[in-house]
Design a protein around this motif. Structure first.
Motif, mmCIF file in Angstrom:
data_model
loop_
_atom_site.group_PDB
_atom_site.id
_atom_site.type_symbol
_atom_site.label_atom_id
_atom_site.label_comp_id
_atom_site.label_asym_id
_atom_site.label_seq_id
_atom_site.Cartn_x
_atom_site.Cartn_y
_atom_site.Cartn_z
ATOM 1 N N UNK A 1 0.813 -1.189 0.000
ATOM 2 C CA UNK A 1 0.000 0.000 0.000
ATOM 3 C C UNK A 1 0.863 1.262 0.000
ATOM 4 N N UNK A 2 2.069 1.143 0.529
ATOM 5 C CA UNK A 2 2.932 2.335 0.556
ATOM 6 C C UNK A 2 3.275 2.794 -0.846
ATOM 7 N N UNK A 3 3.606 1.863 -1.702
ATOM 8 C CA UNK A 3 3.958 2.235 -3.076
ATOM 9 C C UNK A 3 2.731 2.767 -3.791
ATOM 10 N N UNK A 4 1.604 2.091 -3.633
ATOM 11 C CA UNK A 4 0.361 2.558 -4.257
ATOM 12 C C UNK A 4 -0.035 3.929 -3.757
ATOM 13 N N UNK A 5 0.124 4.169 -2.455
ATOM 14 C CA UNK A 5 -0.186 5.483 -1.892
ATOM 15 C C UNK A 5 0.718 6.561 -2.455
ATOM 16 N N UNK A 6 1.986 6.221 -2.659
ATOM 17 C CA UNK A 6 2.919 7.173 -3.256
ATOM 18 C C UNK A 6 2.558 7.488 -4.699
ATOM 19 N N UNK A 7 2.139 6.471 -5.447
ATOM 20 C CA UNK A 7 1.726 6.690 -6.832
ATOM 21 C C UNK A 7 0.479 7.568 -6.898
ATOM 22 N N UNK A 8 -0.485 7.283 -6.041
ATOM 23 C CA UNK A 8 -1.695 8.114 -6.003
ATOM 24 C C UNK A 8 -1.331 9.526 -5.572
ATOM 25 N N UNK A 9 -0.451 9.641 -4.578
ATOM 26 C CA UNK A 9 -0.015 10.951 -4.104
ATOM 27 C C UNK A 9 0.663 11.772 -5.187
ATOM 28 N N UNK A 10 1.424 11.114 -6.066
ATOM 29 C CA UNK A 10 2.076 11.823 -7.166
ATOM 30 C C UNK A 10 1.067 12.341 -8.187
ATOM 31 N N UNK A 11 -0.023 11.626 -8.347
ATOM 32 C CA UNK A 11 -1.024 12.023 -9.342
ATOM 33 C C UNK A 11 -2.069 12.991 -8.772
ATOM 34 N N UNK A 12 -2.531 12.729 -7.573
ATOM 35 C CA UNK A 12 -3.632 13.507 -6.986
ATOM 36 C C UNK A 12 -3.113 14.649 -6.114
ATOM 37 N N UNK A 13 -1.986 14.425 -5.509
ATOM 38 C CA UNK A 13 -1.419 15.380 -4.563
ATOM 39 C C UNK A 13 -1.140 14.669 -3.248
ATOM 40 N N UNK A 14 0.042 14.895 -2.712
ATOM 41 C CA UNK A 14 0.443 14.187 -1.492
ATOM 42 C C UNK A 14 -0.434 14.536 -0.306
ATOM 43 N N UNK A 15 -0.690 15.812 -0.105
ATOM 44 C CA UNK A 15 -1.480 16.223 1.064
ATOM 45 C C UNK A 15 -2.899 15.691 0.969
ATOM 46 N N UNK A 16 -3.495 15.778 -0.203
ATOM 47 C CA UNK A 16 -4.864 15.283 -0.385
ATOM 48 C C UNK A 16 -4.926 13.768 -0.153
ATOM 49 N N UNK A 17 -3.959 13.037 -0.676
ATOM 50 C CA UNK A 17 -3.912 11.589 -0.471
ATOM 51 C C UNK A 17 -3.701 11.261 0.998
ATOM 52 N N UNK A 18 -2.805 11.992 1.659
ATOM 53 C CA UNK A 18 -2.522 11.763 3.075
ATOM 54 C C UNK A 18 -3.786 11.983 3.909
ATOM 55 N N UNK A 19 -4.453 13.095 3.693
ATOM 56 C CA UNK A 19 -5.649 13.418 4.472
ATOM 57 C C UNK A 19 -6.757 12.414 4.188
ATOM 58 N N UNK A 20 -6.924 12.018 2.951
ATOM 59 C CA UNK A 20 -7.934 11.004 2.621
ATOM 60 C C UNK A 20 -7.640 9.704 3.348
#
Length: 131
Positions: A1-20
């Protein structure tokens, strides 16, 4: 999930992904005391684990981007101390709430509320002047 979260964070935005991810974790913690079947408990626990996965890979880049690499040691050190204090004091607070209320519903709901509030503070604290 860490890698997937990083990929989503790169596309959507790190802060938005983190808060979600934080809010999803809070929702799963909130749901835990209200789930009574084994299947749903597994669903909640897997969802909780999946929502917590991206957090570890995203918080450092968010903090370092906001406060600068020249402050990396102090910033990450202070955050690690804060996290350690929360990890130590959180279970004590949950135990006190459990004794006072006679169950784990109130403590888990309280943890969810505090988590969402913390996510809001983190989001606000890591925003730049223009955001």
């Amino acid at each position: 999930m860490r890698i997937g979260g990083g990929l989503v964070g790169d596309r959507v935005g790190r802060r938005r992904t983190f808060i979600t991810s934080v809010v999803l974790a809070a929702v799963f913690v909130f749901a835990l005391p209200f789930v009574h079947s084994n299947t749903m408990i597994y669903v909640v626990l897997v969802g909780l684990g999946a929502s917590l996965g991206p957090l570890a890979s995203l918080w450092s880049p968010i903090i370092l981007t906001r406060f600068g690499p020249e402050n990396a040691t102090a910033t990450v050190g202070l955050l690690n101390i804060s996290i350690a204090q929360s990890a130590f004091l959180g279970p004590l607070a949950v135990s006190v709430l459990d004794r006072v209320t006679g169950g784990y519903v109130a403590p888990l709901v309280a943890v969810s509320v505090v988590t969402v509030l913390g996510a809001g503070f983190f989001y606000r604290g890591t925003s730049s002047e223009g955001e």
